[in-house]
Design a protein around this motif. Structure first.
Motif, mmCIF file in Angstrom:
data_model
loop_
_atom_site.group_PDB
_atom_site.id
_atom_site.type_symbol
_atom_site.label_atom_id
_atom_site.label_comp_id
_atom_site.label_asym_id
_atom_site.label_seq_id
_atom_site.Cartn_x
_atom_site.Cartn_y
_atom_site.Cartn_z
ATOM 1 N N GLU A 79 -82.170 -17.255 -51.130
ATOM 2 C CA GLU A 79 -82.814 -16.519 -52.222
ATOM 3 C C GLU A 79 -84.329 -16.671 -52.226
ATOM 4 O O GLU A 79 -85.041 -15.889 -52.859
ATOM 5 C CB GLU A 79 -82.244 -16.984 -53.567
ATOM 6 N N SER A 80 -84.844 -17.656 -51.508
ATOM 7 C CA SER A 80 -86.296 -17.861 -51.484
ATOM 8 C C SER A 80 -87.005 -16.927 -50.504
ATOM 9 O O SER A 80 -88.234 -16.868 -50.476
ATOM 10 C CB SER A 80 -86.609 -19.312 -51.094
ATOM 11 N N ILE A 81 -86.233 -16.195 -49.699
ATOM 12 C CA ILE A 81 -86.824 -15.312 -48.677
ATOM 13 C C ILE A 81 -86.742 -13.862 -49.143
ATOM 14 O O ILE A 81 -85.707 -13.413 -49.636
ATOM 15 C CB ILE A 81 -86.090 -15.478 -47.327
ATOM 16 N N ASP A 82 -87.849 -13.151 -48.969
ATOM 17 C CA ASP A 82 -87.874 -11.712 -49.262
ATOM 18 C C ASP A 82 -87.591 -10.973 -47.953
ATOM 19 O O ASP A 82 -88.464 -10.792 -47.121
ATOM 20 C CB ASP A 82 -89.248 -11.311 -49.812
ATOM 21 N N TYR A 83 -86.335 -10.581 -47.750
ATOM 22 C CA TYR A 83 -85.925 -10.010 -46.479
ATOM 23 C C TYR A 83 -86.431 -8.582 -46.306
ATOM 24 O O TYR A 83 -86.403 -7.789 -47.253
ATOM 25 C CB TYR A 83 -84.393 -10.021 -46.362
#
Length: 819
Positions: free
Chosen positions: A58-62
């Motif tokens: 959830e910490s990554i903006d894919y």
């Protein structure tokens, strides 16, 4: 939110995750390609490995995928599993396997185009060099990586960076369209003409147009439109016009009247007819016995080795096994070591199995490769298929694989060297077959020691075929002691008098001669007689080979060439001497000894194209070539009825090679090339020229004694820890500076030796220590088969990673099971 984990066609040791826009949620599926951005600008077609319904982190903006390319998956689940096995076993990335596995039309990668920014106005701020670049870009479309060929401006890339920074030039990513499939036109009734009443009225109205009526009636007959079949049979436009001897104008008239219409299908969309198997060769009693034994062995073993002497008719047995597999509506993969052998086999297969034969190798066009790929993927279960190909065929998307045949399984041509994955097609095919519970038949007159060991220890089944087809005897092998012949004055140039006399007798009898010499070019090197200088490659530590046509000295490793020199660059002497001999020189001298004979040459220089190779084979079959000179290309599975004599000009060069497989390979080459003689009606003859007639390997070869060769090599392999008693991994380090390469090699060796101890040999330079300006060091690892291969490979990768942190510019390649 839906996410996809994808494989990128890059040497990256991880998978990457992208988000899927809501409007594409229903389109994503494992095995489909999606267009994604990777890095700042580049666009790639990635293959979906799996679809994720929960966010991985959830910490990554894919990043989102840009669009879904395929309506249906183009990579099967078995392929994805296979790719991962190959990457794991051969220590490379899945992306590298993907790059090798997918044909060109499925690999999409954007190209960076340089464009002038139409909004840029500050032209007065540009230098003269920058103006020159803009002027070139205004007249020509140029992509990065092409600038060296199109732009002759020093420091171009630094000027380009400045122009991009000033926003005078834009770098734009463009995706090229894939190759378009080859389309075939078909004819069918229009929907209204499918009504019998409408069709009857149409036929009545065509009474005054007999050509149109004949064409329509012929279509109805060919398609069986109103017969018992639920659907009319497809009718090709070309066939319909040929059968009726009509012009397109007649067909066009029927189309305009709304009776017929045309449509197009790609090759893989065309339903193949279930052709009956015809012209299967009749087996001899020995062949039938071998076939029965193979089928019995398949009941217990998934892999069987067929050890059949040269000319024993292994191919005929293959055909019967293929026919049995096709009856089950399954696919057959028929592997050959070289494209060269395929010419004869293709014709024989197509005579027996028709359009079910698909050919796949690097010399067929991209369109053909695309069509074969899709036919294997989507047309597999209709009538069964035979894929005839070289090592890259193992990457095709099989879905109903039933049988794999690896012909001439001992050949090292099955090994891929560069680029990664450095796989062995024989071993990879065995794993592929296991995924489908398919059977594997390995065939050879001179099996690899590893395969024969596996057969004799019970891992594989084994069947022997020890008599030639039609009862023809194996060729007589005669040795010529070149040392003694030279003393007696019985040598002319590179030919013993015994060989020349035998060639004359053979030609007088109307038969053909094959001469084997495993060195192409005219001469291996040229030497100055005054100072002993040898002309060498500037970029490699190897002598330049003299090629008489086109009068050049050529490096066979990097391609560097020089025009034929007139003087020595070291002492200016004109006393230059040609040393040694290659196939070109043999061909030239034969024309002097046999001026009336038609002479052909088969080596890499003479058959650079598929057409050139086919022409030589065709001329030899039709008797238009009397003497064929060639390298090891002529040893591989060729079958000619009129070859009565084979000559091996220099057996010693095969044996005296510093490699633990040298004796095995020299035995294989001598027996295989000798096996081209006397294959059909009467016993042939083989003459071997050597300075070492008592050498054990030569003695075993002239007696066709494979068992003796095998048992002589096993104890040495066991003593010195070579296959089949160990597994080998070679690590090659390369760099433009020798000292940096050596330092990295020593560091890697020390780290590996900490855990692997005596299994690691110290770094050493190979026979040719510099190729293409790169110095080379090699570390050999010998791994006990009982050791955990997975753990050892993980440790190797970790050690390489540590070395790369210190020596980042040193290239390190891994070769598992080197040949």
């Amino acid at each position: 939110m839906v996410y996809v984990e994808v494989i990128l066609p890059l040497p990256l040791n991880k998978f990457y995750t992208y988000s899927v826009p809501d409007e594409m949620n229903g389109e994503v599926e494992s095995g489909k390609r999606v267009l994604v951005q990777f890095g700042k600008r580049k666009l790639y077609a990635a293959v979906i490995r799996r679809v994720l319904t929960t966010v991985p982190d959830e910490s990554i903006d894919y990043r989102p995928i840009l669009f879904v390319i395929d309506a249906l998956p183009v990579v099967t689940s078995q392929q994805l599993q296979y790719w991962e096995w190959l990457a794991d076993y051969y220590l490379c990335s899945v992306g590298e396997v993907m790059q090798a596995a997918l044909p060109a039309h499925l690999r999409i990668e954007s190209k960076t185009r340089m464009l002038i920014n139409p909004a840029f106005e500050q032209h007065e701020s540009l230098s003269e060099e920058e103006h020159n670049v803009l002027n070139i870009l205004s007249h020509e479309t140029i992509y990065l990586n092409e600038e060296k060929q199109k732009i002759n401006i020093p420091n171009f890339l630094s000027i380009l960076r400045t122009l991009v920074k000033k926003e005078a030039v834009l770098l734009v990513e463009e995706v090229e369209e894939s190759a378009q499939p080859r389309l075939e036109k078909f004819v069918r009734l229009t929907p209204q003409a499918a009504d019998e009443i409408f069709l009857k009225e149409s036929l009545d109205r065509l009474t005054k147009a007999p050509k149109q009526k004949d064409l329509l009636e012929t279509y109805l007959r060919l398609s069986d439109a109103f017969g018992d079949s639920p659907e009319p049979k497809p009718v090709k436009q070309k066939l319909l016009l040929e059968v009726t001897q009509s012009s397109y104008a007649s067909l066009k008239a029927l189309i305009e009247k709304g009776i017929l219409e045309t449509y197009s299908l790609a090759g893989w969309e065309i339903e193949k007819e279930d052709e009956s198997v015809e012209n299967l060769p009749v087996l001899s009693s020995a062949q039938q016995k071998a076939l029965d034994e193979i089928n019995s062995a398949f009941a217990e073993k998934s892999v069987v080795l067929l050890h059949g002497i040269t000319g024993s008719g292994k191919t005929e047995i293959y055909f019967h096994l293929i026919a049995e597999t096709l009856q089950k509506k399954q696919q057959v993969l028929y592997l050959l070591p070289e494209i060269a052998i395929s010419y004869q086999i293709i014709r024989r297969l197509k005579r027996a199995f028709g359009d079910r034969v698909l050919v796949f190798h690097s010399r067929v066009t991209n369109k053909t490769r695309m069509e074969v790929y899709h036919q294997v993927l989507w047309n597999a279960n209709s009538i069964g298929q035979i894929v005839l190909g070289v090592r890259s065929s193992v990457f095709l998307p099989f879905t109903h694989l039933g049988l794999v045949i690896v012909d001439e399984e001992h050949e090292n041509s099955y090994k891929q060297y560069d680029p990664a994955p450095r796989y062995h097609a024989r071993d990879a095919a065995i794993v592929l077959a296991g995924m489908f519970q398919a059977k594997v038949l390995l065939g050879s007159a001179t099996p690899s020691i590893e395969s024969y060991y596996n057969a004799t220890t019970g891992k594989y089944g084994i069947v022997k075929l020890n008599e030639r087809y039609h009862g023809v005897e194996l060729p007589r092998m005669e040795l010529v002691n070149m040392t003694a012949a030279r003393k007696r004055g019985n040598i002319q140039s590179h030919f013993s008098q015994i060989l020349l006399d035998a060639m004359k007798r053979c030609l007088d009898e109307g038969k053909q001669v094959m001469l084997f010499h495993n060195r192409r070019g005219f001469a291996p090197y040229i030497q100055c007689q005054s100072c002993k200088y040898i002309f060498c490659c500037r970029h490699c530590d190897v002598s330049l080979t003299y090629h008489k046509f086109p009068q050049s000295l050529i490096c066979h490793y990097c391609g560097f060439s020089l025009s034929m020199p007139s003087v020595c660059p070291q002492c200016q002497s004109s006393n230059l001497k040609i040393r040694g001999f290659g196939t070109e020189k043999v061909e030239e001298e034969l024309a002097i000894f046999f001026p009336d004979a038609m002479i052909g040459r088969m080596d890499q220089d003479a058959v650079r194209s598929r057409e050139a190779y086919d022409e030589i084979i065709s001329r030899l079959e039709q008797g238009e070539i009397d003497i064929l000179v060639g390298t090891q290309m002529i040893t591989k599975g060729l079958d000619f009825a009129q070859v009565g004599l084979v000559g091996i000009l220099d057996a010693d060069s095969l044996i005296n090679y510093p490699d633990f497989r040298a004796f095995e390979r020299s035995f294989q080459l001598m027996v295989q090339v000798g096996g081209r003689a006397g294959r059909k009606n009467e016993q042939g003859k083989v003459i071997i020229q050597t300075h070492m007639p008592e050498h054990p390997i030569i003695q075993m070869a002239i007696r066709h004694n494979y068992e003796a060769m095998f048992h002589s090599q096993l104890p040495e392999r066991k003593t010195f820890l070579y296959p089949p008693f160990t597994r080998l991994i070679y690590l090659s380090l390369r760099h433009t500076h020798d000292n940096k390469c050596e330092a990295a090699a020593q560091m890697l060796y020390q780290k590996l030796a900490e855990k692997l101890h005596l299994q690691v040999l110290r770094p050493q330079k190979p026979i040719i220590p510099r190729i293409n300006n790169q110095y080379i060091y090699v570390i050999h690892l010998k791994i006990n088969p009982s050791a955990s291969l997975t753990a050892i490979k993980s440790y190797i990768l970790a050690c390489i990673e540590q070395v790369k942190r210190v020596h980042s510019t040193v290239s390190i390649t891994i070769d598992v099971d080197p040949q």
